[in-house]
Design a protein around this motif. Structure first.
Motif, PDB file in Angstrom:
ATOM      1  N   GLY A   1      65.377  76.905  48.008  1.00 23.84           N
ATOM      2  CA  GLY A   1      66.432  75.821  47.725  1.00 23.84           C
ATOM      3  C   GLY A   1      66.146  75.071  46.574  1.00 23.84           C
ATOM      4  N   VAL A   2      66.938  74.350  46.184  1.00 25.29           N
ATOM      5  CA  VAL A   2      66.930  73.574  44.704  1.00 25.29           C
ATOM      6  C   VAL A   2      67.117  72.161  45.379  1.00 25.29           C
ATOM      7  CG1 VAL A   2      66.622  75.341  43.271  1.00 25.29           C
ATOM      8  CG2 VAL A   2      69.017  74.236  43.768  1.00 25.29           C
ATOM      9  N   PHE A   3      66.470  71.117  44.914  1.00 28.47           N
ATOM     10  CA  PHE A   3      66.984  69.762  45.543  1.00 28.47           C
ATOM     11  C   PHE A   3      66.700  68.732  44.168  1.00 28.47           C
ATOM     12  CE2 PHE A   3      62.302  69.230  45.971  1.00 28.47           C
ATOM     13  CZ  PHE A   3      62.279  67.956  45.641  1.00 28.47           C
ATOM     14  N   ALA A   4      67.420  67.588  44.245  1.00 28.93           N
ATOM     15  CA  ALA A   4      67.316  66.190  43.650  1.00 28.93           C
ATOM     16  C   ALA A   4      67.311  64.982  44.561  1.00 28.93           C
ATOM     17  CB  ALA A   4      68.316  66.201  42.511  1.00 28.93           C
ATOM     18  N   TYR A   5      66.229  63.957  44.154  1.00 29.92           N
ATOM     19  CA  TYR A   5      66.352  63.050  45.018  1.00 29.92           C
ATOM     20  C   TYR A   5      65.911  61.643  44.382  1.00 29.92           C
ATOM     21  CZ  TYR A   5      64.526  59.829  48.566  1.00 29.92           C
ATOM     22  OH  TYR A   5      64.204  58.821  49.878  1.00 29.92           O
ATOM     23  N   THR A   6      66.527  60.782  44.560  1.00 27.35           N
ATOM     24  CA  THR A   6      66.499  59.496  43.745  1.00 27.35           C
ATOM     25  C   THR A   6      66.444  58.230  44.766  1.00 27.35           C
ATOM     26  OG1 THR A   6      67.162  58.220  41.721  1.00 27.35           O
ATOM     27  CG2 THR A   6      68.862  59.058  43.309  1.00 27.35           C
ATOM     28  N   ARG A   7      65.816  57.203  44.312  1.00 20.46           N
ATOM     29  CA  ARG A   7      65.803  55.876  44.756  1.00 20.46           C
ATOM     30  C   ARG A   7      65.271  54.872  44.006  1.00 20.46           C
ATOM     31  NH1 ARG A   7      60.118  57.117  48.015  1.00 20.46           N
ATOM     32  NH2 ARG A   7      58.670  56.102  46.795  1.00 20.46           N
ATOM     33  N   LYS A   8      65.950  53.564  44.407  1.00 20.53           N
ATOM     34  CA  LYS A   8      65.846  52.642  43.426  1.00 20.53           C
ATOM     35  C   LYS A   8      65.675  51.380  44.300  1.00 20.53           C
ATOM     36  CE  LYS A   8      67.894  49.934  39.791  1.00 20.53           C
ATOM     37  NZ  LYS A   8      68.841  49.492  38.966  1.00 20.53           N
ATOM     38  N   LYS A   9      64.837  50.324  44.171  1.00 21.99           N
ATOM     39  CA  LYS A   9      64.508  48.862  44.666  1.00 21.99           C
ATOM     40  C   LYS A   9      65.159  48.040  43.848  1.00 21.99           C
ATOM     41  CE  LYS A   9      62.486  46.399  48.004  1.00 21.99           C
ATOM     42  NZ  LYS A   9      63.170  45.032  47.599  1.00 21.99           N
ATOM     43  N   THR A  10      66.267  47.554  44.110  1.00 17.63           N
ATOM     44  CA  THR A  10      66.849  46.422  43.395  1.00 17.63           C
ATOM     45  C   THR A  10      67.053  44.991  44.237  1.00 17.63           C
ATOM     46  OG1 THR A  10      68.957  45.857  42.040  1.00 17.63           O
ATOM     47  CG2 THR A  10      69.207  47.445  44.000  1.00 17.63           C
ATOM     48  N   GLY A  11      66.429  43.831  43.745  1.00 21.19           N
ATOM     49  CA  GLY A  11      66.327  42.864  44.679  1.00 21.19           C
ATOM     50  C   GLY A  11      65.999  43.155  46.227  1.00 21.19           C
ATOM     51  N   LYS A  12      66.781  42.625  46.859  1.00 16.24           N
ATOM     52  CA  LYS A  12      66.523  42.996  48.475  1.00 16.24           C
ATOM     53  C   LYS A  12      67.004  44.392  48.901  1.00 16.24           C
ATOM     54  CE  LYS A  12      66.797  38.150  49.729  1.00 16.24           C
ATOM     55  NZ  LYS A  12      65.469  37.828  50.350  1.00 16.24           N
ATOM     56  N   PHE A  13      67.563  45.006  47.978  1.00 16.31           N
ATOM     57  CA  PHE A  13      68.232  46.507  48.374  1.00 16.31           C
ATOM     58  C   PHE A  13      67.171  47.448  47.896  1.00 16.31           C
ATOM     59  CE2 PHE A  13      71.997  43.909  48.474  1.00 16.31           C
ATOM     60  CZ  PHE A  13      72.708  44.250  49.701  1.00 16.31           C
TER      61      PHE A  13
END
Length: 802
Positions: free
Chosen positions: A461-473
């Motif tokens: 399997g191949v995957f991509a994952y991302t996340r971001k903390k922006t302000g209160k989100f």
């Protein structure tokens, strides 16, 4: 295997890099009083490096790479500090911890590309720490966490437990041991989690599809059993554990030695356990329910400025009896014995049989061997992580009383796993990673009987994952593409076809998207959408035979389609100094849900494939299904007596099959709704020789399960039951507040209630002719004693250089 060898070669070349010296120092204090806090733990999960504050509250973590990393700071009775730390050169970070009795801020590393604050993680999760694990009588690691909201277990007696998350179990739950898939033939009812319970220091549970990181089989969630962390640099630690439980006269030991020179760290553990037949007020001693095991595990690793590399091993060996439950007219358990002519006769189990540690036929002999190489390398502002593992699971089932040491059924499963992740440099707040992972697997049959065919499996399997903390989100999401290839071998016995050979290919796209909103330091809202995937396992596709301990003959279906799920989660958390509240709701829609269904004969009644061994036949079928429910956790610590902890939880799940008759509308093996309430007192004003003293009393109430799969007599209703538990824990110390030993006492089912949990396989055992009750009951009253003796000393730290 070529792709695994290629990963090793590439990774070895990367390890030649050199990096500049960085460190993190500071002091940890009480935010209210300003006093220093000695013994606070500080840990970078992604770097496997940490420290403990000294008597002046000072700490130092040396030999760090430059970059931004998530740090967790914990101290008993205080709210944990969790935050990103930018390390560059000699960095100073002074920390003020807020006193708080309630605590839900924790770092988790499971189900996400890098460590994350659990409070802000959009995916529903729970963490069970060592203190929580100690507050239970358990015979295996799954049993120890089965009372947490949303978590259940399928049991076959005292020694075998299988994980269930929100009503889904077996190959729908991926079990990890320090991030590596645990492959131990988990398709079987009486195939438990083969891990040393004493080696588990912490458990992280993802409730909901974890297919992005772990591929097929994580459609229900992920359970990650984590080992003890390395000690701080320049120290050696030894620990001796002894325990005894009254019900089954279980006795066990564990010896641990670990050290960290600053450059090299190691751990070695040796554990053993032996349990006799358990007992309850309805059955008395349950014949052939004992087990014994001997385990060892450990690691050796290096930690440098460029990251870390670690080699782990584990050897698990267990012999466990399989309860059949047959009884004579007087209600006594019976056993087969050879007469003078060598023919088998039935005889009642003697008092010596029932009260001994002996194991009789049928029984299982289990051996699980595992070797894992894990590495994490910092590449400037990015990093790369690799885990490569090999494990072999040998399972022998011995069921012939005339030849008790000859395997009737033998399965040898060889599994190689690989997982490579690349973490990009943070860009505009986005933390992104890519990866590839999978496994190569083969099964070899032996013995005199055959339940599943030999097969070979490859998975990628191949995957991509991302996340971001922006302000209160906090926003997170990703996708994964999986492909699985399975080749099942043909087998003939006496010119009769036992297994027909076939080849199947499965592929699917999984995904997840979630968001959390931090309204304030007190309130957090979160929601997540996810799509999971599970390919049918070999037993569902091809089984053909009686499975000891399951009271059924299983027939596979090679035309089964893969399961696909779509799940919606929503929840919130509220956390103040004296109260915390968490709530999670979920809705899960599964297409092509696979389950077993009892077969009927043409003449009515059960279908019996083998009249010489009359157990009913079940085959694997599928349909569309939904599961919905939720969990609620409420902890109250009333002011000013906040040493009182009133902990409550509620969990509920309902599983339904769509577009079928009423008798088939409920899914099988759905746990009973459960309410747990516990009052714990962390007693203040202790004498100098006591570091901690707590007592607790609790109640488990399991509601009646009326929503059962009634078609063809597959399941029956399970009545409600309530269990009362109580216990205490004491940490003894010297005048310098150095811990000498810990004593833990746990009492479970103190009123000796006779009950059958809905997920107990033994409730399908034969009827007791004496009282007309069907099946075998769960364990009765049990009191456990555990003593833990730690010894630590300092050595010269070698934290310098590359």
């Amino acid at each position: 295997m070529k792709r695994i060898y290629s990963l090793i070669v590439v990774f070895a070349l990367i390890l030649s890099s050199a990096y500049s010296q960085n460190s993190l120092t500071g002091v940890v204090k009480d935010k209210v009083s300003g006093g220093v806090l000695a013994g606070a733990t500080l840990y970078f999960s992604d770097l496997m490096k940490g420290s403990i504050s000294n008597s002046d509250g000072n700490y130092q973590i040396a030999n760090l790479p430059s970059g931004s990393f998530l740090l967790e700071v914990k101290f008993l009775g205080y709210r944990s500090w969790v935050g990103k730390v930018q390390v560059m050169g000699n960095t100073t970070l002074n920390l003020d911890l807020q006193p708080a009795a309630a605590e839900i801020r924790e770092v988790i590393i499971t189900g996400t590309s890098a460590s994350v604050d659990r409070r802000l993680n959009p995916i529903s999760s729970i963490v069970v720490n060592k203190d929580d694990l100690l507050m239970s009588n358990s015979s295996n690691p799954m049993d120890a966490i089965s009372r947490r909201p949303g978590i259940s277990q399928v049991t076959t007696g005292n020694g075998i437990s299988k994980p269930v998350i929100r009503g889904l179990g077996y190959n729908r739950v991926v079990t990890l041991n320090d991030g590596i898939r645990q492959e131990d033939q988990q398709w079987g009812d009486e195939h438990g989690v083969e891990l040393d319970a004493e080696s588990v220091n912490r458990v992280e549970v993802i409730k909901g599809p974890g297919s992005i990181m772990y591929g097929s089989d994580a459609i229900a969630g992920v359970i990650n059993f984590l080992n003890i962390l390395p000690p701080e640099a320049g120290s050696i630690r030894t620990e001796l554990v002894g325990d005894y439980q009254t019900n089954s006269h279980s006795r066990g030991f564990s010896l641990l030695n670990q050290a960290n020179t600053g450059k090299v760290n190691w751990m070695f553990r040796l554990s053993g356990k032996q349990a006799g037949n358990y007992q309850n007020s309805s059955d008395g001693y349950v014949y052939n329910s004992g087990f014994k095991e001997l385990n060892t595990n450990g690691y050796i690793g290096i930690n440098r400025k460029w990251g870390y590399s670690q080699l782990q091993y584990s050897l698990f060996s267990q012999s466990v009896g399989l309860v059949e439950g047959d009884r004579d007219s007087l209600g006594r358990f019976i056993k087969p014995v050879p007469d003078e002519n060598g023919d088998l006769q039935e005889a009642a189990a003697t008092e010596q049989d029932l009260e001994s540690y002996g194991i009789d036929t049928p029984w299982q002999k289990l051996n699980h061997r595992k070797l894992v190489w894990s590495s994490n390398v910092i590449l400037g502002n990015s990093r790369i992580a690799l885990k490569i593992g090999y494990q072999q699971n040998q399972r022998s089932e011995l069921a012939d009383p005339l030849n008790p040491d000859v395997a009737t059924l033998f399965l040898k499963l060889n599994t190689s796993t690989y997982d490579l992740k690349y973490f990009l440099k943070e860009m505009n707040g986005w933390e992104t990673s890519f990866g590839i992972g999978g496994m190569l697997q083969s099964n070899i049959d032996g013995g005199e009987e055959f339940l599943i065919p030999e097969y070979e499996l490859s998975d990628i399997g191949v995957f991509a994952y991302t996340r971001k903390k922006t302000g209160k989100f906090l926003i997170s999401g990703g996708a994964r593409l999986d492909k699985r290839h399975l080749e099942s071998s043909e087998m003939k016995l006496a010119d009769e076809m036992k297994f027909t050979g076939f080849t199947r290919d499965f592929s699917s796209l999984s995904g997840s998207a979630g968001v959390s909103y931090e309204i304030s330091d007190v309130w957090v809202l979160k929601a997540n959408l996810s799509r999971g995937f599970r390919a049918p396992n070999i037993a569902e596709l091809a089984s053909n035979g009686k499975h000891e301990g399951t009271y059924r003959y299983e027939l596979g279906n090679s035309d089964l389609k893969p399961e696909n799920s779509f799940q919606v989660d929503a929840g919130f958390s509220f956390n103040k100094m004296h109260v915390s509240l968490e709530a999670d709701l979920f809705y899960n829609r599964i297409s092509n849900y696979i389950f077993t269904q009892k077969l009927s004969s043409l003449l009515g009644g059960d279908s019996i494939p083998d009249p010489a061994d009359p157990v009913p036949a079940f085959n694997f079928v599928q349909g569309d299904a939904t599961l919905f429910g939720g969990e609620l956790i409420l902890d109250i610590h009333p002011h000013p007596i906040d040493w009182i902890h009133f902990e409550n939880s509620l969990s509920f799940v309902r599983g339904q099959q769509l577009n079928v008759a009423d008798s088939m509308s409920n899914l099988p093996m759905i746990p009973q709704p459960t309410v747990n309430s516990t009052i714990r007192l962390d007693l203040p004003g202790l004498p100098f020789w006591l570091q901690r003293f707590y007592v607790y009393a609790g109640m488990e109430y399991h509601l009646k399960q009326d929503n059962y799969y009634a078609a063809y007599g597959t399941e029956t209703s399970s009545p409600a039951y309530m269990l009362l538990n109580a216990g205490a824990g004491l940490d003894f110390c010297n005048s310098k507040k150095v811990k000498l030993f810990t004593l833990v006492i746990n009492g479970s089912n103190l009123t000796d209630v006779a009950y059958q949990d809905h997920l107990s396989r033994l409730r399908f055992a034969p009827e007791n002719p004496l009282n007309g009750k069907t099946g075998v009951f769960n364990m009765g009253r049990n009191v456990g004693f555990k003593i833990i003796v730690p010894v630590s000393w300092k050595i010269k730290s070698l934290e310098s250089g590359n």
